[in-house]
Design a protein around this motif. Sequence first.
Motif, PDB file in Angstrom:
ATOM      1  N   GLU A  18      -2.962   0.038  -7.449  1.00  0.00           N
ATOM      2  CA  GLU A  18      -3.190   1.168  -6.555  1.00  0.00           C
ATOM      3  C   GLU A  18      -2.538   2.397  -7.175  1.00  0.00           C
ATOM      4  N   ASN A  63      -3.046   5.877   4.553  1.00  0.00           N
ATOM      5  CA  ASN A  63      -2.495   4.561   4.906  1.00  0.00           C
ATOM      6  C   ASN A  63      -1.379   4.641   5.945  1.00  0.00           C
ATOM      7  N   HIS A 101       0.835  -1.198   0.000  1.00  0.00           N
ATOM      8  CA  HIS A 101       0.000   0.000   0.000  1.00  0.00           C
ATOM      9  C   HIS A 101       0.870   1.247   0.000  1.00  0.00           C
ATOM     10  N   SER A 137      -6.457   3.182   4.305  1.00  0.00           N
ATOM     11  CA  SER A 137      -7.494   4.181   4.066  1.00  0.00           C
ATOM     12  C   SER A 137      -8.395   3.758   2.915  1.00  0.00           C
ATOM     13  N   PRO A 138      -9.652   4.184   2.913  1.00  0.00           N
ATOM     14  CA  PRO A 138     -10.547   3.855   1.793  1.00  0.00           C
ATOM     15  C   PRO A 138     -10.203   4.702   0.571  1.00  0.00           C
ATOM     16  N   PRO A 139     -10.480   4.213  -0.633  1.00  0.00           N
ATOM     17  CA  PRO A 139     -10.287   5.043  -1.831  1.00  0.00           C
ATOM     18  C   PRO A 139     -11.129   6.305  -1.747  1.00  0.00           C
ATOM     19  N   GLY A 140     -10.629   7.374  -2.355  1.00  0.00           N
ATOM     20  CA  GLY A 140     -11.354   8.640  -2.318  1.00  0.00           C
ATOM     21  C   GLY A 140     -10.416   9.798  -2.600  1.00  0.00           C
ATOM     22  N   THR A 154      -6.975   5.681  -5.622  1.00  0.00           N
ATOM     23  CA  THR A 154      -7.800   4.600  -6.159  1.00  0.00           C
ATOM     24  C   THR A 154      -7.125   3.263  -5.877  1.00  0.00           C
ATOM     25  N   ARG A 155      -7.946   2.254  -5.697  1.00  0.00           N
ATOM     26  CA  ARG A 155      -7.454   0.900  -5.462  1.00  0.00           C
ATOM     27  C   ARG A 155      -8.448  -0.072  -6.081  1.00  0.00           C
TER      28      ARG A 155
END
Length: 469
Positions: free
Chosen positions: A264, A237, A224, A243-246, A258-259
């Motif tokens: 990633e 991260n 990550h 962390s969530p995508p956004g 984005t992931r």
Amino acid sequence: MTVGVPRALRNLLLLLWTLLDCGLGGSAQGPGEWTPWRSWSRCSSSCGRGLSVRSRRCVRFPEEEPCWGDSHEYRLCQLPDCPPGAVPFRDLQCALYNGHPVLGSQKAYRWVPFYGAPNQCDLNCLAEGHAFYHSFGRVLDGTPCSPGTQGLCVAGRCLSAGCDGLLGSDALEDHCGRCGGANDSCLFVQRVFRDAGAFAGYWNVTLIPEGARHIRAAHRSRNHLALMGGDGRYVLNGNWAVSPPGTYEAAGTLVVYTRAAAEETLHAVGPTSQDLLLQVLLQEPNPGIEFEFWLPRERYGPFQAQAQALGWSLRQPQPREVEPRPPEPPAGPAASPPRTPTPAPDPCPPCPDTRGRAHRLLHYCGSDFVFQARVLGRLRQAQETRYEVRVQLVYKNRSPLQALEYVWAPGRCPCPPLALHREYLLAAQRLVSPDGTQDRLLLPHAGYARPWSPAEDSRIRLVARHCPV
């Protein structure tokens, strides 16, 4: 005897005759000339987005061609946002025809904008409560083409502004952020990071300097990407949490994270307002991390120096630990009354004297880190003592410091000792094991560790000026 005409005078008369003959008998060549631009008009709107216009006039003889170029220029003007509930500009124009009969009928209607017609710069209005619309000609210049778009209507055409602010202009910013530039004021940094150890943890990938634009990083693995701000706090991260995508805000720009599946990516337009540190949280061997950004030419040299000083290894975050507490005596009526323990002599010998300007100068100039910290915890072991500290102010550092750090001191009785919940000025050295598995902050024996005070703060700032370059 005839008097000869001087050669110079004869040539001048011949030139004048040639010019006069061309002016009378020949046709004028080339276009006319423009007058200077008039001043810009007031904005077409009192709030939100509108346009200003300026004009010029073509001066030419009947035989001359028309002037090349436009007689009018339009530029975008940005005003404070309109207050809530303000009536949109197109709605006002449709409302002007309320109560007026159209289509040869004596019946009057109330009109609202209609956006389904082919030309969005015509004033197409829908009869409220009916299934037909009518076009009342063009909308006024400066009317938005449609809700949610950036274009404005000018002379019946929908135009967008270039980077120069002129509507209809095709001027674009280059990668350096210069309007109409040719990417010659910045340099393109593009590399693949393949270095990393074989153990899990955070590893430095690259420093992203202040002023960077069009930032991109990508990889394909279960690792990550992590992003740390200039204050030592993670944006993405960090602290072993994914962390969530956004979209995240960092250093004055927006970072799109984005992931998808094993890929990633990080994207940011920039420019960044401060340095960022890109890291990778390893969970498996690193297959390669691609990164790129554009950097102003004057910042490239300092970036290279910082990247070399940064190094690739980083102290690994470790779980927080607390000192073990002694077991409590069993509760119950049979418990013996508490006895006052006899104080045991302190097994730690006295520390050597570490006062004086020479000591401060020696350790400041020879250290890798000088910072103000608050002691949060202490763990004494047989061979060393580990302090958990919160970094509050950095005076000198050769690589980034995190908000929470561990500082190791040799021996169970470090000199000088640090008291819990006190603030100190510390000078530490970086100690990396040969195999790269340990990267520590070391507080040398009899090193610089003094209680923080405004006076000591002034002294340490003064010492910084006297270190040899």
